[in-house]
Design an enzyme around this catalytic site. Structure first.
Site, short mmCIF file in Angstrom:
data_model
loop_
_atom_site.label_atom_id
_atom_site.label_comp_id
_atom_site.label_asym_id
_atom_site.label_seq_id
_atom_site.Cartn_x
_atom_site.Cartn_y
_atom_site.Cartn_z
N TYR A 29 26.99 -42.66 7.33
CA TYR A 29 28.00 -41.87 8.04
C TYR A 29 28.99 -41.30 7.04
O TYR A 29 29.46 -40.18 7.20
CB TYR A 29 28.72 -42.75 9.05
N ASN A 52 27.08 -36.76 21.22
CA ASN A 52 26.06 -35.71 21.23
C ASN A 52 24.66 -36.32 21.33
O ASN A 52 24.02 -36.61 20.33
CB ASN A 52 26.19 -34.89 19.94
N CYS A 59 19.44 -38.50 14.31
CA CYS A 59 20.56 -39.42 14.07
C CYS A 59 20.04 -40.79 13.65
O CYS A 59 20.80 -41.60 13.15
CB CYS A 59 21.42 -39.50 15.32
N HIS A 60 18.76 -41.06 13.87
CA HIS A 60 18.22 -42.37 13.47
C HIS A 60 18.16 -42.47 11.95
O HIS A 60 17.95 -43.54 11.40
CB HIS A 60 16.84 -42.54 14.08
N GLU A 86 8.84 -43.72 9.04
CA GLU A 86 9.12 -42.66 8.09
C GLU A 86 8.94 -43.16 6.66
O GLU A 86 8.84 -42.38 5.72
CB GLU A 86 10.57 -42.20 8.28
#
Length: 91
Positions: A29, A52, A59-60, A86
């Site tokens: 962040y 949002n 956002c992950h 990922e």
DNA sequence: CGTATGACGTGCA
DNA sequence: GTGCACGCCATAC
């Protein structure tokens, strides 16, 4: 650089940056806040992502600065699963 | 305009 | 190593 002089909502900047995070890359962040132009607004960054609920925003891939997971609109478990998929190493 | 909230970060016990 | 409290910024009411 695209006219960053235009004063847009801080959220637009954060959302744009997060949506541009490459696969397998995780940003904290704080990093997002820095890229957004306010290195001390990491608080607001989390707020914006939380409000949002946009699946278009990976956002992950946004986690805490110490490597811990923050939260996820789809569930913390889902977030961890995606990150692992990922190829992100989880401490 | 002032208060309250929040998916954080850092420091200290 | 874990848990708690404080501080920071932006947004919403």
């Amino acid at each position: 650089m695209e006219t960053r002089h235009t004063k847009i909502g801080f959220e637009s900047r954060v959302l744009k940056i997060v949506s541009q995070i490459p696969e397998g890359q995780t940003l904290s962040y704080k990093d997002v806040a820095v890229l957004a132009g306010s290195p001390h607004a990491y608080r607001a960054v989390g707020n914006i992502l939380n409000k949002n609920y946009d699946l278009a925003i990976p956002c992950h891939r946004v986690i805490h600065s110490d490597g811990s997971f923050g939260g996820y609109n789809r569930g913390e478990k889902q977030k961890i699963k995606i990150l692992k998929k990922e190829g992100v190493e989880i401490t």
